[in-house]
Each structure stands twice: as C-alpha cells, then as structure tokens.
Design an enzyme around this catalytic site. Sequence first.
Site, short mmCIF file in Angstrom:
data_model
loop_
_atom_site.label_atom_id
_atom_site.label_comp_id
_atom_site.label_asym_id
_atom_site.label_seq_id
_atom_site.Cartn_x
_atom_site.Cartn_y
_atom_site.Cartn_z
N HIS A 198 -70.17 -16.73 10.38
CA HIS A 198 -70.29 -16.50 9.16
C HIS A 198 -69.00 -16.81 8.81
O HIS A 198 -68.78 -16.20 7.36
CB HIS A 198 -70.29 -14.80 9.37
N ARG A 253 -32.46 -7.39 19.99
CA ARG A 253 -32.90 -6.82 19.59
C ARG A 253 -33.22 -7.36 17.63
O ARG A 253 -33.08 -7.27 16.08
CB ARG A 253 -31.85 -5.29 18.90
N GLU A 255 -55.40 -10.83 21.25
CA GLU A 255 -53.73 -10.33 21.60
C GLU A 255 -52.81 -11.81 22.49
O GLU A 255 -51.49 -11.97 22.19
CB GLU A 255 -53.88 -9.53 22.82
N TRP A 273 -30.49 -7.65 12.32
CA TRP A 273 -31.79 -8.08 11.76
C TRP A 273 -31.37 -8.16 10.13
O TRP A 273 -31.34 -7.22 10.09
CB TRP A 273 -32.60 -8.47 12.97
N CYS A 308 -31.35 -3.41 15.10
CA CYS A 308 -30.13 -4.82 15.50
C CYS A 308 -29.56 -4.21 16.81
O CYS A 308 -30.07 -2.90 16.78
CB CYS A 308 -29.18 -4.51 13.77
N LYS A 344 -49.63 -14.26 20.79
CA LYS A 344 -48.88 -14.28 21.76
C LYS A 344 -48.16 -15.65 21.30
O LYS A 344 -47.07 -16.02 21.37
CB LYS A 344 -48.81 -14.61 22.94
N ASN A 368 -27.53 0.88 12.44
CA ASN A 368 -29.05 0.67 12.20
C ASN A 368 -30.14 1.01 11.87
O ASN A 368 -29.34 2.26 11.79
CB ASN A 368 -29.30 0.32 13.95
N GLY A 369 -30.95 0.60 10.87
CA GLY A 369 -31.89 1.74 9.62
C GLY A 369 -31.38 1.30 8.40
O GLY A 369 -30.90 0.37 8.33
N GLU A 394 -46.37 -16.07 17.77
CA GLU A 394 -45.57 -15.66 17.72
C GLU A 394 -43.87 -16.22 18.26
O GLU A 394 -43.28 -16.24 17.94
CB GLU A 394 -44.81 -14.20 18.25
N LYS A 411 -37.48 -7.43 18.59
CA LYS A 411 -38.16 -6.85 19.07
C LYS A 411 -38.61 -5.10 19.14
O LYS A 411 -39.51 -5.11 19.04
CB LYS A 411 -37.61 -6.36 20.98
C1 G6P Z 1 -42.67 -5.72 17.02
C2 G6P Z 1 -42.14 -6.63 17.83
C3 G6P Z 1 -44.14 -6.42 18.98
C4 G6P Z 1 -44.33 -5.58 19.39
C5 G6P Z 1 -44.66 -4.45 18.54
C6 G6P Z 1 -44.65 -2.73 18.25
O1 G6P Z 1 -44.15 -6.63 16.05
O2 G6P Z 1 -42.44 -8.02 18.01
O3 G6P Z 1 -43.89 -7.72 20.10
O4 G6P Z 1 -45.28 -5.35 20.01
O5 G6P Z 1 -42.79 -4.46 17.20
O6 G6P Z 1 -43.51 -2.89 18.82
P1 G6P Z 1 -43.31 -1.66 20.16
O7 G6P Z 1 -42.24 -1.08 20.73
O8 G6P Z 1 -43.80 -0.25 19.18
O9 G6P Z 1 -44.18 -1.49 21.43
#
Ligand code: G6P
Length: 614
Positions: free
Chosen positions: A509, A33, A486, A79, A2, A490, A105-106, A493, A609
């Site tokens: 396979h 966040r 990757e 969040w 958050c 993307k 937060n936490g 997401e 994030k």
């Molecule tokens: C979340 C984000 C991702 C990110 C991952 C790891 O899942 O949505 O975009 O890659 O965390 O985050 P970090 O800050 O450890 O790279």
Amino acid sequence: MCGIAGFITNENTDSKGKAVQTVFNQLKLLEYRGYDSAGIAYIDNHEIKVIKKAGRLTELEKLVPNTPASNIAIGHSRWATHGAPTDLNAHPHYDRYEHVVIIHNGIIENYLEIKNNLAQEGHTFYSDTDSEVIAHLIGKEHSDGTSLEEAVKQATKVMRGAYGIVAISKKDPDKIVAAKMASPIVIGVTDTCSMVASDIPALLPYTKKVVILEDGDIATLYPNNITIIDKNGEIKEPEFTEINWDIKQAEKGGYEHFMLKEIHETPEVINQCLSGRIDEKNIIRLEQVFSQQVWGEIERVTIVGCGTAYHAGLMGKYLFEQLLRIPTDVYNASEFRYSQPVLSSKTLAVIISQSGETADTLAALKLCKENRIRTLGIVNVVGSSIARECDKTLFIQAGPEISVASTKAYTAQVMVLILLTLHVAQIREMPGVKIPEALLEIRQFSDKIKDLLLLEDDIRDLAKIVKDSTLLFYTGRGIDYYAALEGALKIKEIAYMHTQECSSGELKHGPLALVEKGVTGIFLSNEKQLNEKLASNIKEFKARDGQVVCLASYLCPQIANSVDKYIQLNGTKCVYLDAILSSILLQLLAYYTAKELACDIDKPRNLAKSVTVE
Ligand code: G6P
C-alpha cells in the site's frame, strides 16, 4: 537530561583535596545523560574557579590535572537546549559578582522575562542559556549576606519550569546547596564526605544509601551531613533509600560498550524481574498492584511512553487485547497530552519509563491524575518522579542502564507486561489463556536467551551485509510488527541508517515503491498462522530486487526457499516470548552494524538517555 555532580569533604579525610577529580569521575559515570560540553567549578584560595569546555569529557579531562587541591566542587555535563554547545554556554555559570556558581538541569520557562528584568538592573549575561539567570538571581539575593540556601530559596520563587540546581559560594564556602523541581537530584552522605548527582550511578562508587529529593526541597550538604527544607519551608528528616545496584553494573566489565554488556545482562535481568513474582503454585504474585475488585472494573487500558518505552507499550497492547480482551490504546507521551484523550473511571493508564523522569511521560501522567484515572507505572529507577507519582508502580528490576539505546530495560518492560497480563488473566479466569504452559516457558526464558546469544556470530556476519544497504525495511505481521518497530529504532539510533518500518501487509500500500536493488528487508517470522501471508509479502519484496533477511522461530518451506538469508531462533510456545527473542537479535544487529560503521555506540549523536525537557 544533563548530568549533575557535586562533592564536598574536609581536611581530616582521605578524600581531602580530591573534589575536582571526584566530580570528574562522577561526570564520567553520568556521561550518558548529555555530552556536548562539560564543566567543573571548585573553590581555591577563597576564589571560585571554573574549567569548562565544549565537546566530550575528554576535552575537560585535559584541564583537570592543572587544578589545585580542593575540598569542594560541582560539575555538569550538558546536552544543549538553550544555546549551542560552546565553552560559554557550558555550565557552571557565575553570578554577577562571581561569588556564586551554579549548574542546572531542566528548563526555566520564564528565563527571558527574568533576564530582561535583571539586565535593566545592570546585569550582564555571557551565555545564551536559560541557566545563567539562576546564578544571577541567587547572587543577587546572596549579595546582602543572606545565606546561600536562603538565596537559592528566594531565587526559586521567581523561576517557573523544571530544575535541578546545585550551587556553591565563595562567601559561604563550606557547603553545597541543591534544589529540585521536576528534575531529579539524589544525595549521598558518608562519614567523610557528601555528594550530589542527577542520577544514582554517580554515587554508587561511594555509597548505596541515598536521599532522593522531592519537588520543592532545598538541601544543604556539609562534609558529612545534610539538612533539607521542604516546599513549605519546614525542616525535614532526610529519608535514606538503600540502592541494591552494584557499581559493576554501571561499569563496562570487559565489554567494549555498555550496550553490548547490557544485552548480555538480559538473562540475569529476566531472573531479577521474575524474582519473587511467581510462587510454587504457579500464582503470579502482583497483589501489590490492584485488588481483584479493581481489575474487575477496568474496561479500557491506555498505555503511554516515549521511544523504546512506547514500543514496549505496543507489546502491552497486544497482551492486553489478546490475553485479556481489554481494548487498549498506546500513545507517544508527547502526543497524549494534547490529544484530549478519552478517559473514564474505568480506564487504567499504564505509564512506561526506564528512567522514570522523561518529561513528556511525566506530563502525560499528570494529565491522567488530573482526570482522576488509575495509574500504574512500569519503571526501572526506584524513587524516580514517575515511580513516585503513579498510584502503583511495578519495577522492572533491570539495574542501571547506561547505553543511550535501551536494550535490557525494553526486554524487562515487556516481561513485566507479560506477568501483569497473565496475573490479570488468572484473576479474571480468562478462558483460552494457557497460563501454566506460559509460566513454564517464562521460567525457562532466561536460559532461552542465553542460547539465543550464541547466535551472536551469525548476527555479526549479517551486519556486514546490512551495513551496505541503501535502505532497511523492518517488517513483520501481528506482534512481529511491534518487535520490528523497536528493531528499526535501535539501528536508527546507533548506526544512523535509514529505515522504513511497516507491517508486512502494508508493504503493497505504499512502502513497496521504495524497494529496489540495494534495499534490504528484515522480516520477522514468529506468527505461525500468518506465515503463508508473510511468504507472499516476501515474494513481492524480492520481485522488486530487494534483498530479504528473515529472523524466524518458525519458517515455512515457502519462506525458507525464497529468502537470501535466514537466522533460525529456538522459539517457545508463546509468540510474545518469541517476539522478545527477535528483538534481542535486532538489538545485536543494530550493535554490530554500528560497529561496522565505526559509530559512537554508547553515545549516539543528537540523543540523550534521559530526556527531561518536553
Ligand atoms: C530517550 C532515549 C530512549 C528512551 C526514551 C524514553 O529518547 O533516547 O532510549 O526510550 O527516551 O525514556 P524512558 O526513560 O522514559 O524510558
């Protein structure tokens, strides 16, 4: 994950009376966040008032103009972890007497036990959150005249888990108190005000000199100074860190979305990332990491990360194995901790994290430390928990990344891995690694990316085709497979499209069973020596009525003649750099597809994030 914000000033300043508006602005900078609900508390006429609302910050914004002038406020964007995103569960939370409010937060792991005990003493709770118990604990300690900071300290003794807590009290109205344990808290102080936040970008409009709290610290903020007590109860001098990020980097700067802005920042990020790391004699200067002797001892590498950082780790595996012949494992951090990994004194753990705060990654790092193996962080945020706890850290120097979908940070993570492995190749004098040739390409790489971005219009057109697919395959061979993973993450997401990712050789396979009309395969082709094999895979895909798009730095005529569409990129002499170029195109493809589908690109549903809970 958050967002936390807080601001305190006094009557003799320009910022007097503007606390609520300032905190709201800080929350806007932190919206990435967490954003399912938000709230602000302020002191007005000796009473604490709270405004809070489920939904986006725009909901809270409607309430801000009706608030009176105040010199102290704290705010939170949530969040949800415990309890649905409702008005009641939104922070701030009051204590029993409505003397104190907190934001948090936490996760408080023993909150149920605390809640039950307090309920027996007659406390009533109004939310489903774990956070509300913190307010009650602090309020209980504070009710007998104990100072707010002492009450916070006593409360933290009862709690187990992770917290960044910020509290204000109407009985102690001239201060904000913040406490930290495994969840980031940063503080800024100017001549006229003090402020607190969970992330640096929220402070950037006001100051670049920040204090990053350590676990166990309790800070008290007054309008123009702070005091800190450490985990042992000792007063400690605030240690200021100068942040060299520009506030413009944390704003959109004319782009419609942070994601697009951040993709376009990549050439500059690559320059920053390389800056000072290659000397005029072509020596890669990373001596601050480990000595020659240490590198000579390492026999195995274990890379840990989550999401995009994990995918950067897969690129790392390729580099460590292909350039250095060091066996390398890559783990999702959430799996690593419980998998009883085989670690020895000759293992190097590489911990990759943009934020430096991801809870799973941090837990994995702690396990490595318990096993006494060497740890190397690859991190963006200076002063973050992972950066501090690793034996050594290489910063990717990508600047603040705001969009939830990571783009420029991924590219910089891979670039740091390239530099690191080439540095070790220099030390170990690896035969067959063409270092001068690679460095020549690396020095020009920023310009290569600028050229690549000229393909944006082609990608925008491609998105129009891709958006109607019922299923998207992301595939390639060798390092292209890692780049494909990757790319698939993307588009999943931010455009919420179903993807099937696999190496091209694996198609037959199993995954091929999913191919039919309406399915699109995105094939990456940079591995020249695997091109003919890839051509067969493409034919198999097409034979099942799948549509094929190929992004290629190298395209044999067989492929060129059989695909429905291809985009040729101007490659380099290093396949690992070409794989990065493909990844950037896939970032753009995800962006434009999400745009076609009218998705909320910078704030994808259900995601955050920085994930600071396990
Ligand atoms: C979340 C984000 C991702 C990110 C991952 C790891 O899942 O949505 O975009 O890659 O965390 O985050 P970090 O800050 O450890 O790279």
